[in-house]
Design a protein around this motif. Sequence first.
Motif, PDB file in Angstrom:
ATOM      1  N   ALA A  33       0.751  -1.133  -0.250  1.00 33.57           N
ATOM      2  CA  ALA A  33      -0.380   0.277   0.186  1.00 33.57           C
ATOM      3  C   ALA A  33       1.146   1.670  -0.232  1.00 33.57           C
ATOM      4  O   ALA A  33       0.705   2.231  -0.967  1.00 33.57           O
ATOM      5  N   PRO A  34       2.024   1.186   0.542  1.00 31.69           N
ATOM      6  CA  PRO A  34       2.943   2.998   0.678  1.00 31.69           C
ATOM      7  C   PRO A  34       3.326   3.175  -0.658  1.00 31.69           C
ATOM      8  O   PRO A  34       3.848   4.273  -0.827  1.00 31.69           O
ATOM      9  N   ASP A  35       3.384   2.117  -1.755  1.00 31.03           N
ATOM     10  CA  ASP A  35       3.712   2.224  -2.895  1.00 31.03           C
ATOM     11  C   ASP A  35       3.153   1.561  -3.824  1.00 31.03           C
ATOM     12  O   ASP A  35       4.075   2.382  -4.920  1.00 31.03           O
ATOM     13  N   MET A  36       1.870   1.900  -3.313  1.00 29.44           N
ATOM     14  CA  MET A  36       0.796   2.160  -4.900  1.00 29.44           C
ATOM     15  C   MET A  36       1.059   3.214  -5.541  1.00 29.44           C
ATOM     16  O   MET A  36       0.109   3.091  -6.675  1.00 29.44           O
ATOM     17  N   GLY A  37       0.844   4.367  -4.684  1.00 24.30           N
ATOM     18  CA  GLY A  37       0.480   5.712  -5.029  1.00 24.30           C
ATOM     19  C   GLY A  37       1.064   6.210  -6.453  1.00 24.30           C
ATOM     20  O   GLY A  37       0.247   5.917  -7.756  1.00 24.30           O
ATOM     21  N   PRO A  38       2.432   5.358  -6.618  1.00 24.26           N
ATOM     22  CA  PRO A  38       3.100   5.698  -7.845  1.00 24.26           C
ATOM     23  C   PRO A  38       2.862   5.496  -9.119  1.00 24.26           C
ATOM     24  O   PRO A  38       2.394   5.492 -10.510  1.00 24.26           O
ATOM     25  N   LEU A  39       2.295   3.930  -8.731  1.00 25.94           N
ATOM     26  CA  LEU A  39       1.740   2.738 -10.039  1.00 25.94           C
ATOM     27  C   LEU A  39       0.565   3.153  -9.843  1.00 25.94           C
ATOM     28  O   LEU A  39      -0.108   3.129 -10.608  1.00 25.94           O
ATOM     29  N   LEU A  94     -14.861   3.243 -17.043  1.00 24.70           N
ATOM     30  CA  LEU A  94     -15.473   3.507 -18.857  1.00 24.70           C
ATOM     31  C   LEU A  94     -15.458   4.834 -18.640  1.00 24.70           C
ATOM     32  O   LEU A  94     -15.400   5.509 -19.376  1.00 24.70           O
ATOM     33  N   ALA A  95     -17.168   5.412 -17.885  1.00 21.31           N
ATOM     34  CA  ALA A  95     -18.021   5.766 -18.047  1.00 21.31           C
ATOM     35  C   ALA A  95     -17.086   7.840 -17.566  1.00 21.31           C
ATOM     36  O   ALA A  95     -16.858   8.376 -17.537  1.00 21.31           O
ATOM     37  N   ALA A  96     -16.264   7.624 -16.596  1.00 25.45           N
ATOM     38  CA  ALA A  96     -15.785   8.656 -15.820  1.00 25.45           C
ATOM     39  C   ALA A  96     -14.647   8.061 -15.014  1.00 25.45           C
ATOM     40  O   ALA A  96     -14.588   7.883 -13.643  1.00 25.45           O
ATOM     41  N   PRO A  97     -13.890   7.199 -15.432  1.00 26.53           N
ATOM     42  CA  PRO A  97     -12.143   7.192 -15.039  1.00 26.53           C
ATOM     43  C   PRO A  97     -11.282   8.466 -13.541  1.00 26.53           C
ATOM     44  O   PRO A  97     -10.950   8.204 -12.703  1.00 26.53           O
ATOM     45  N   GLN A  98     -11.672   9.624 -13.605  1.00 21.00           N
ATOM     46  CA  GLN A  98     -11.674  10.432 -13.115  1.00 21.00           C
ATOM     47  C   GLN A  98     -11.929  10.376 -11.920  1.00 21.00           C
ATOM     48  O   GLN A  98     -11.511  10.740 -10.985  1.00 21.00           O
ATOM     49  N   LEU A  99     -13.160  10.342 -11.301  1.00 22.22           N
ATOM     50  CA  LEU A  99     -13.708   9.510  -9.812  1.00 22.22           C
ATOM     51  C   LEU A  99     -13.433   8.765  -9.430  1.00 22.22           C
ATOM     52  O   LEU A  99     -12.421   8.759  -7.963  1.00 22.22           O
ATOM     53  N   ILE A 100     -12.938   7.477  -9.968  1.00 25.92           N
ATOM     54  CA  ILE A 100     -11.517   6.674  -9.249  1.00 25.92           C
ATOM     55  C   ILE A 100     -10.683   7.146  -9.562  1.00 25.92           C
ATOM     56  O   ILE A 100      -9.693   6.732  -8.743  1.00 25.92           O
ATOM     57  N   GLU A 101      -9.696   7.765  -9.877  1.00 27.22           N
ATOM     58  CA  GLU A 101      -8.568   8.310 -10.265  1.00 27.22           C
ATOM     59  C   GLU A 101      -8.553   9.859  -8.675  1.00 27.22           C
ATOM     60  O   GLU A 101      -7.737   9.193  -8.029  1.00 27.22           O
ATOM     61  N   SER A 107      -7.116   8.073  -1.160  1.00 28.67           N
ATOM     62  CA  SER A 107      -6.366   7.026  -0.400  1.00 28.67           C
ATOM     63  C   SER A 107      -4.874   6.834  -0.401  1.00 28.67           C
ATOM     64  O   SER A 107      -4.416   6.274   0.325  1.00 28.67           O
ATOM     65  N   ALA A 108      -4.490   7.312  -1.796  1.00 31.51           N
ATOM     66  CA  ALA A 108      -2.769   7.261  -0.841  1.00 31.51           C
ATOM     67  C   ALA A 108      -2.468   7.830   0.003  1.00 31.51           C
ATOM     68  O   ALA A 108      -1.011   7.690  -0.031  1.00 31.51           O
ATOM     69  N   ARG A 109      -2.773   8.937  -0.174  1.00 32.35           N
ATOM     70  CA  ARG A 109      -2.502   9.972   1.303  1.00 32.35           C
ATOM     71  C   ARG A 109      -2.743   9.236   3.266  1.00 32.35           C
ATOM     72  O   ARG A 109      -2.120   9.483   3.923  1.00 32.35           O
TER      73      ARG A 109
END
Length: 146
Positions: A33-39, A94-101, A107-109
């Motif tokens: 989890a701590p390394d997943m942000g850049p991924l 598919l429709a609104a990837p910015q929401l997931i992003e 969560s990365a924080r």
Amino acid sequence: MPATAESRARTRAFARVIGPWLVIVTGIIAVRAPDMGPLAADFFASPLTVWFTGALLLFGGLLIIAFHQYWSSAAAVAISLFGWFLALRGAVLLAAPQLIERGVAVSARVPLLVQVGFGIAVLIGLWLTYVGWIAKPDSSPAKGVL
């Protein structure tokens, strides 16, 4: 409605796949989890990768929905809900990837919260693995572990 022999067998088969998958994949995410942000940032940098992943999630979710609409036991409910979760997440990707992003960025924080959440998914995966591979199939018409 009581579970039929076919529905119990199908729940067991899905548990055999989904359980170990949850243990392995979510376990790795919990540990890393701590390394997943850049991924995650690299993932969202490629619109084609995001779209293709969304399409695969939608497809996988629809497969589970189509072949496992059983709600007669805790394991059956967990598997059916997992299918709906995959399908909805794929559609949003598919429709609104910015929401997931945005959700991933937030969560990365807080990696500890990510680890706890994915740790719970590991426990669900262990339980489904038990249901699918270890628990004796229930042949009676009454509800069992499945």
